[in-house]
Design an enzyme around this catalytic site. Structure first.
Site, PDB file in Angstrom:
ATOM      1  CB  SER A  35      -0.945  -0.046   1.055  1.00  0.00           C
ATOM      2  OG  SER A  35      -2.148   0.900   1.044  1.00  0.00           O
ATOM      3  CD  GLU A  57      -5.141  -3.919  -4.533  1.00  0.00           C
ATOM      4  OE1 GLU A  57      -5.104  -2.738  -4.059  1.00  0.00           O
ATOM      5  OE2 GLU A  57      -4.431  -4.700  -4.748  1.00  0.00           O
ATOM      6  CG  HIS A 109      -5.406  -2.574  -0.445  1.00  0.00           C
ATOM      7  ND1 HIS A 109      -4.822  -2.036  -1.576  1.00  0.00           N
ATOM      8  CD2 HIS A 109      -5.031  -1.703   0.644  1.00  0.00           C
ATOM      9  CE1 HIS A 109      -3.535  -1.237  -0.832  1.00  0.00           C
ATOM     10  NE2 HIS A 109      -3.788  -0.899   0.448  1.00  0.00           N
TER      11      HIS A 109
END
Length: 322
Positions: free
Chosen positions: A158, A252, A282
């Site tokens: 991320s 995502e 994610h």
């Protein structure tokens, strides 16, 4: 289109638990919680640690890299000198190393490497560029401690996935050694969220909505432009970086921007690999040991990093078996 509803039951239960553990974070970011940030982060990390516990055969510790505290992860039978710097996610706001014992432990064991995970400072108390500066300070500290850059690789998820690229850029610009390679899991690479998937995947990704990401971005940026190359590497000059693998889930909202990141890297003549995983959400990697797609994604990442470490060792004249 595949969705999270198609997951095996045990994986769906783990995902549901993850969403429940993140609820106080969402409440805090949306302004509906009176809890302090330290409490919210600790609760979230405790939830992740319960859901995704450390594997057997690894030892955890703590140390300082420059002024940045870091979690250390040491597997049994590690290969001397191999080091992975792991950069956790959390939107630069709500992450922490305690929730990553499962993922970093698995990476350490599979790669036979010692892992260092910086517990960098986060927004809103420490907004842009502090989180990035902390991780870069940790990277420089590893090199200063004698870690051979040919034996050093990066990985992150991320926000941490975006920082894999950004830390390489900062090393290049500072004239210091780059790592052998890097892997970006579900990178948050464009804080403008201008990719098509931000529209067509919004509501499909069970963990990230565009509204939530916009709130995180405003909190982190604290007035800085979302197009700043350190915040959004899709807008950065990425020439002369080490090989990078990008893994992104097809469900995502970040899908289009991860593809754009890979294109930016490739067009800058960086050796780049891109994997798009159908039906994945994610940072599905956290479900390793529960979800077969997570196990396979980690195997691919380890193979990519291992190949780079072998190549570095051979360049140094230290032949290793494959």
């Amino acid at each position: 289109m595949p969705s999270a509803n198609a997951l095996p039951q045990n994986a769906q239960s783990a995902l549901d638990g993850w969403i429940a553990a993140a609820a106080p974070v969402v409440e805090k970011i949306c302004g509906t919680s009176e809890a302090g940030w330290a409490q919210v982060r600790a609760s979230y990390m405790s939830g992740l640690n319960h859901l995704f516990p450390a594997p057997e055969g690894v030892t955890f510790g703590a140390m300082a890299l420059d002024s940045v505290s870091a979690m250390t992860v040491v597997p049994e039978g590690k290969t001397q000198g191999r080091v992975l710097l792991y950069i956790h996610g959390g939107g630069y706001v709500h992450g922490g190393v305690e929730g990553y014992r499962g993922l970093t432990g698995r990476l350490a064991s599979a790669l036979n490497a010692e892992v260092y995970a910086p517990d960098y400072r986060q927004a809103p108390e420490f907004p842009f560029p502090t989180p990035i500066d902390d991780v870069f300070a940790a990277y420089r500290a590893l090199l200063s401690s004698g870690v051979d850059p040919h034996n050093l690789v990066l990985a992150g998820d991320s926000a941490g996935g975006a920082m894999v690229v950004t830390i390489m850029r900062k090393a290049r610009d500072a004239g210091i050694a780059l790592p052998a390679a890097g892997v970006a899991f579900s990178p948050w690479a464009n804080l403008t969220h201008s990719g098509l998937s931000a529209t067509v995947r919004d509501g499909i990704d069970p963990l990230c909505s565009v509204d939530f990401l916009n709130k995180l971005a405003r909190m982190f940026l604290a007035g800085e432009l979302p197009t700043h190359p350190d915040a959004s590497p899709v807008f950065a000059d990425v020439h002369d970086l080490a090989p990078i693998l990008v893994q992104i889930g097809e469900n995502e909202v970040m899908l289009s921007d991860a593809i754009r990141l890979a294109a930016n890297l490739g067009e800058a003549r960086v050796r780049t690999s891109l994997e798009v995983w159908p039906g994945m959400f994610h940072v599905w990697h956290l479900l390793a040991g529960i979800l077969p797609d997570a196990d396979q994604a980690l195997r691919n990442a380890v193979r990519f990093l291992d190949d780079a470490l072998h190549a570095g060792a051979q360049r140094d004249g230290r032949r290793t078996s494959i």
